[in-house]
Scaffold this motif. Structure first.
Motif, PDB file in Angstrom:
ATOM      1  N   VAL A  82      -5.498  38.980 -52.802  1.00 44.09           N
ATOM      2  CA  VAL A  82      -4.906  40.300 -52.549  1.00 44.09           C
ATOM      3  C   VAL A  82      -3.495  40.358 -53.126  1.00 44.09           C
ATOM      4  CG1 VAL A  82      -4.094  41.837 -50.706  1.00 44.09           C
ATOM      5  CG2 VAL A  82      -6.378  40.823 -50.573  1.00 44.09           C
ATOM      6  N   ARG A  83      -2.724  39.314 -52.905  1.00 48.46           N
ATOM      7  CA  ARG A  83      -1.358  39.254 -53.446  1.00 48.46           C
ATOM      8  C   ARG A  83      -1.385  39.314 -54.981  1.00 48.46           C
ATOM      9  NH1 ARG A  83      -0.097  34.913 -51.118  1.00 48.46           N
ATOM     10  NH2 ARG A  83       0.405  35.838 -49.110  1.00 48.46           N
ATOM     11  N   ALA A  84      -2.379  38.682 -55.595  1.00 50.16           N
ATOM     12  CA  ALA A  84      -2.497  38.699 -57.061  1.00 50.16           C
ATOM     13  C   ALA A  84      -2.735  40.109 -57.601  1.00 50.16           C
ATOM     14  CB  ALA A  84      -3.625  37.776 -57.507  1.00 50.16           C
ATOM     15  N   GLN A  85      -3.231  40.995 -56.752  1.00 44.81           N
ATOM     16  CA  GLN A  85      -3.440  42.391 -57.154  1.00 44.81           C
ATOM     17  C   GLN A  85      -2.215  43.262 -56.891  1.00 44.81           C
ATOM     18  OE1 GLN A  85      -6.002  43.377 -58.917  1.00 44.81           O
ATOM     19  NE2 GLN A  85      -6.854  41.312 -58.782  1.00 44.81           N
ATOM     20  N   GLY A  86      -1.122  42.636 -56.437  1.00 46.44           N
ATOM     21  CA  GLY A  86       0.116  43.375 -56.215  1.00 46.44           C
ATOM     22  C   GLY A  86       0.212  44.030 -54.853  1.00 46.44           C
ATOM     23  N   TYR A  87      -0.625  43.625 -53.917  1.00 43.72           N
ATOM     24  CA  TYR A  87      -0.608  44.194 -52.566  1.00 43.72           C
ATOM     25  C   TYR A  87       0.126  43.217 -51.665  1.00 43.72           C
ATOM     26  CZ  TYR A  87      -2.543  46.741 -48.513  1.00 43.72           C
ATOM     27  OH  TYR A  87      -2.708  47.486 -47.364  1.00 43.72           O
ATOM     28  N   GLN A  88       1.275  43.623 -51.169  1.00 44.10           N
ATOM     29  CA  GLN A  88       2.069  42.777 -50.260  1.00 44.10           C
ATOM     30  C   GLN A  88       1.586  43.014 -48.841  1.00 44.10           C
ATOM     31  OE1 GLN A  88       4.081  40.443 -51.574  1.00 44.10           O
ATOM     32  NE2 GLN A  88       3.315  41.277 -53.495  1.00 44.10           N
ATOM     33  N   TRP A  89       0.843  42.089 -48.317  1.00 44.52           N
ATOM     34  CA  TRP A  89       0.181  42.286 -47.039  1.00 44.52           C
ATOM     35  C   TRP A  89       0.876  41.544 -45.899  1.00 44.52           C
ATOM     36  CZ3 TRP A  89      -1.495  37.820 -44.758  1.00 44.52           C
ATOM     37  CH2 TRP A  89      -1.656  36.715 -45.591  1.00 44.52           C
ATOM     38  N   CYS A  90       0.733  42.112 -44.705  1.00 45.42           N
ATOM     39  CA  CYS A  90       1.141  41.448 -43.466  1.00 45.42           C
ATOM     40  C   CYS A  90      -0.081  41.136 -42.613  1.00 45.42           C
ATOM     41  CB  CYS A  90       2.126  42.315 -42.682  1.00 45.42           C
ATOM     42  SG  CYS A  90       3.789  42.225 -43.358  1.00 45.42           S
ATOM     43  N   TYR A  91      -1.218  41.755 -42.940  1.00 45.79           N
ATOM     44  CA  TYR A  91      -2.499  41.456 -42.307  1.00 45.79           C
ATOM     45  C   TYR A  91      -3.548  41.509 -43.401  1.00 45.79           C
ATOM     46  CZ  TYR A  91      -6.927  42.105 -39.925  1.00 45.79           C
ATOM     47  OH  TYR A  91      -8.241  41.965 -39.523  1.00 45.79           O
ATOM     48  N   VAL A  92      -4.462  40.537 -43.402  1.00 38.22           N
ATOM     49  CA  VAL A  92      -5.555  40.544 -44.374  1.00 38.22           C
ATOM     50  C   VAL A  92      -6.772  39.848 -43.765  1.00 38.22           C
ATOM     51  CG1 VAL A  92      -4.913  38.381 -45.567  1.00 38.22           C
ATOM     52  CG2 VAL A  92      -6.131  40.174 -46.822  1.00 38.22           C
ATOM     53  N   ALA A  93      -7.946  40.372 -44.078  1.00 42.61           N
ATOM     54  CA  ALA A  93      -9.209  39.795 -43.627  1.00 42.61           C
ATOM     55  C   ALA A  93     -10.272  40.084 -44.683  1.00 42.61           C
ATOM     56  CB  ALA A  93      -9.625  40.387 -42.282  1.00 42.61           C
ATOM     57  N   GLU A  94     -11.344  39.304 -44.638  1.00 44.84           N
ATOM     58  CA  GLU A  94     -12.403  39.452 -45.638  1.00 44.84           C
ATOM     59  C   GLU A  94     -13.765  39.300 -44.978  1.00 44.84           C
ATOM     60  OE1 GLU A  94     -12.645  37.650 -49.969  1.00 44.84           O
ATOM     61  OE2 GLU A  94     -13.026  36.088 -48.467  1.00 44.84           O
ATOM     62  N   ASN A  95     -14.681  40.179 -45.351  1.00 43.97           N
ATOM     63  CA  ASN A  95     -16.082  40.069 -44.961  1.00 43.97           C
ATOM     64  C   ASN A  95     -16.908  39.852 -46.224  1.00 43.97           C
ATOM     65  OD1 ASN A  95     -15.389  40.611 -42.331  1.00 43.97           O
ATOM     66  ND2 ASN A  95     -16.371  42.613 -42.237  1.00 43.97           N
ATOM     67  N   LEU A  96     -17.831  38.914 -46.172  1.00 45.83           N
ATOM     68  CA  LEU A  96     -18.742  38.661 -47.283  1.00 45.83           C
ATOM     69  C   LEU A  96     -20.171  38.788 -46.792  1.00 45.83           C
ATOM     70  CD1 LEU A  96     -17.100  35.448 -48.823  1.00 45.83           C
ATOM     71  CD2 LEU A  96     -16.741  37.836 -49.503  1.00 45.83           C
ATOM     72  N   ALA A  97     -21.045  39.243 -47.670  1.00 44.68           N
ATOM     73  CA  ALA A  97     -22.475  39.311 -47.378  1.00 44.68           C
ATOM     74  C   ALA A  97     -23.217  39.067 -48.686  1.00 44.68           C
ATOM     75  CB  ALA A  97     -22.840  40.673 -46.796  1.00 44.68           C
ATOM     76  N   LYS A  98     -24.464  38.624 -48.555  1.00 41.35           N
ATOM     77  CA  LYS A  98     -25.241  38.330 -49.762  1.00 41.35           C
ATOM     78  C   LYS A  98     -26.695  38.751 -49.565  1.00 41.35           C
ATOM     79  CE  LYS A  98     -26.301  34.568 -52.929  1.00 41.35           C
ATOM     80  NZ  LYS A  98     -26.149  33.140 -53.190  1.00 41.35           N
TER      81      LYS A  98
END
Length: 146
Positions: A82-98
């Motif tokens: 997320v940071r690599a995309q230029g988004y300075q975050w204070c909270y981050v989470a990820e959901n994955l599905a396949k």
């Protein structure tokens, strides 16, 4: 005469821009997630192209290299991506599905998984991005800026 032409042209350009923006924002994912959040009494999220880019990069990397994990092959975390995309975050989470063919199936799976559901209902989140790779790998990134 110029105003008669300029006004319709301006409206047409506005409609085209709105269509491009709504296509990028995937209205169905916004409606689906925000409807779930509303049922839980949680504020809606906005769609973020930067979070979508982080989700896209990870989903495509997993599809290309045949793995499925929250850590990238380079050791990156969702926060790093997320940071690599230029988004300075204070909270981050990820959901994955396949494997799910449709958004509704991916969302239902996440809704039935307590950790994934908790991510989607987080009161800390303010925005999200979602991407499905051609190999049916889904990545959703939720975040809040600092």
């Amino acid at each position: 005469m110029i105003t008669r032409i300029a006004r319709p042209l301006g409206i047409a350009i506005g409609v085209i821009v709105a269509a491009i923006c709504s296509a990028a924002a995937d209205p169905l994912s916004v409606q689906t997630l925000n409807a779930m959040r509303a049922r839980e009494g949680v504020a809606p999220l906005i769609y973020s192209s930067r979070l979508e880019a982080a989700a896209r990069a990870h989903a495509l990397d997993m599809a290309r290299h045949g793995y499925f994990a929250h850590s990238g092959l380079d050791g990156s975390s969702v926060g790093d991506r997320v940071r690599a995309q230029g988004y300075q975050w204070c909270y981050v989470a990820e959901n994955l599905a396949k494997g799910q063919r449709e958004l509704a199936q991916a969302m239902q799976g996440w809704a039935q998984s307590p950790p994934h559901f908790r991510n989607m209902m987080s009161r800390k989140a303010r925005a999200f991005g979602l991407y499905q790779s051609p190999d049916r790998i889904w990545a959703m990134v939720l975040a809040a800026p600092c």
